[in-house]
Motif scaffolding. Structure first.
Motif, PDB file in Angstrom:
ATOM      1  N   GLU A   1      -2.890  10.704   3.432  1.00  0.00           N
ATOM      2  CA  GLU A   1      -3.420  10.442   2.098  1.00  0.00           C
ATOM      3  C   GLU A   1      -3.872  11.785   1.534  1.00  0.00           C
ATOM      4  OE1 GLU A   1      -4.578   8.884  -1.470  1.00  0.00           O
ATOM      5  OE2 GLU A   1      -3.132   8.215   0.008  1.00  0.00           O
TER       6      GLU A   1
ATOM      7  N   VAL B   1      -3.909   7.439  10.304  1.00  0.00           N
ATOM      8  CA  VAL B   1      -4.144   7.779   8.897  1.00  0.00           C
ATOM      9  C   VAL B   1      -5.029   9.023   8.856  1.00  0.00           C
ATOM     10  CG1 VAL B   1      -4.995   6.985   6.658  1.00  0.00           C
ATOM     11  CG2 VAL B   1      -4.048   5.338   8.294  1.00  0.00           C
TER      12      VAL B   1
ATOM     13  N   HIS C   1       0.863  -1.185   0.000  1.00  0.00           N
ATOM     14  CA  HIS C   1       0.000   0.000   0.000  1.00  0.00           C
ATOM     15  C   HIS C   1       0.897   1.232   0.000  1.00  0.00           C
ATOM     16  CE1 HIS C   1      -3.557  -2.427   1.128  1.00  0.00           C
ATOM     17  NE2 HIS C   1      -2.660  -3.151   1.780  1.00  0.00           N
TER      18      HIS C   1
ATOM     19  N   PRO D   1       0.292   5.004   1.023  1.00  0.00           N
ATOM     20  CA  PRO D   1      -0.183   6.334   1.430  1.00  0.00           C
ATOM     21  C   PRO D   1       0.822   7.373   0.942  1.00  0.00           C
ATOM     22  CG  PRO D   1      -0.271   4.793   3.263  1.00  0.00           C
ATOM     23  CD  PRO D   1       0.476   4.112   2.151  1.00  0.00           C
TER      24      PRO D   1
ATOM     25  N   GLN E   1      -9.384   4.132  -0.495  1.00  0.00           N
ATOM     26  CA  GLN E   1      -7.960   4.194  -0.183  1.00  0.00           C
ATOM     27  C   GLN E   1      -7.749   4.385   1.310  1.00  0.00           C
ATOM     28  OE1 GLN E   1      -6.981   7.236  -3.247  1.00  0.00           O
ATOM     29  NE2 GLN E   1      -5.171   5.953  -3.525  1.00  0.00           N
ATOM     30  N   TYR E   2      -8.516   5.282   1.904  1.00  0.00           N
ATOM     31  CA  TYR E   2      -8.393   5.513   3.344  1.00  0.00           C
ATOM     32  C   TYR E   2      -8.626   4.205   4.106  1.00  0.00           C
ATOM     33  CZ  TYR E   2      -9.141   7.024   8.077  1.00  0.00           C
ATOM     34  OH  TYR E   2      -9.041   7.147   9.437  1.00  0.00           O
TER      35      TYR E   2
ATOM     36  N   ALA F   1       0.112   8.751   8.643  1.00  0.00           N
ATOM     37  CA  ALA F   1       0.145   8.381   7.232  1.00  0.00           C
ATOM     38  C   ALA F   1      -0.829   9.350   6.579  1.00  0.00           C
ATOM     39  CB  ALA F   1      -0.313   6.942   7.023  1.00  0.00           C
TER      40      ALA F   1
ATOM     41  N   TYR G   1      -5.660   1.742   3.764  1.00  0.00           N
ATOM     42  CA  TYR G   1      -4.501   2.160   4.529  1.00  0.00           C
ATOM     43  C   TYR G   1      -4.763   2.020   6.031  1.00  0.00           C
ATOM     44  CZ  TYR G   1      -3.249   4.233   0.035  1.00  0.00           C
ATOM     45  OH  TYR G   1      -2.981   4.440  -1.290  1.00  0.00           O
TER      46      TYR G   1
END
Length: 138
Positions: free
Chosen positions: A58, A94, A36, A38, A77-78, A56, A81
């Motif tokens: 994004e 995140v 992955h 980020p 995506q969030y 992390a 991650y």
């Protein structure tokens, strides 16, 4: 390597100006057999006795033709991650970083506000012209 978002540089600079150190660009997270990416890994010392705060980040520019599509992609995506980091780097939070323009234009809508609250997604709003963090929503 994934393609960088339009505001990548400005958002990276904003974190640096706020006292964060960019440790990874992009952050690479290996969980099971999947890598992955980020956009950024950042850290800053909170206090000597407390150690470091790790994020992390994004980055999403939301410059596509369809905000809904860009938003659903960002949420996916969030989630990826978040779950991967919970397994391999549970001390890293995140966050989603967006421009103040995107925040004003789209992130004030009731659906988006409520979804962000329900999912408890931390949001960092960046003034991309000044390269500064404008707002944290946690």
């Amino acid at each position: 390597m994934p393609k960088r978002d339009y505001y990548h540089h400005e958002i990276s600079k904003a974190f640096e100006k706020d006292g964060w150190t960019v440790t990874d660009d992009p952050l690479q997270v290996l969980w099971e057999d999947r890598l992955h990416f980020p956009d950024l890994g950042v850290e800053r010392v909170i206090a000597i006795e407390r150690g470091k705060e790790k994020l992390a980040v994004e980055i999403k520019s939301f410059l596509g033709q369809n905000f809904s599509h860009d938003f659903y992609e960002a949420m996916g995506q969030y989630d990826n991650y978040y779950f991967a980091l919970a397994e391999v780097q549970p001390d890293r939070e995140v966050v989603l970083a967006i421009s103040s323009i995107t925040y004003e234009k789209f992130f004030q809508k009731k659906f988006v506000v409520r979804l962000m609250e329900l999912k408890k997604i931390p949001l960092v709003v960046i003034d991309v012209e000044k390269e500064t963090i404008q707002l944290w929503i946690r």
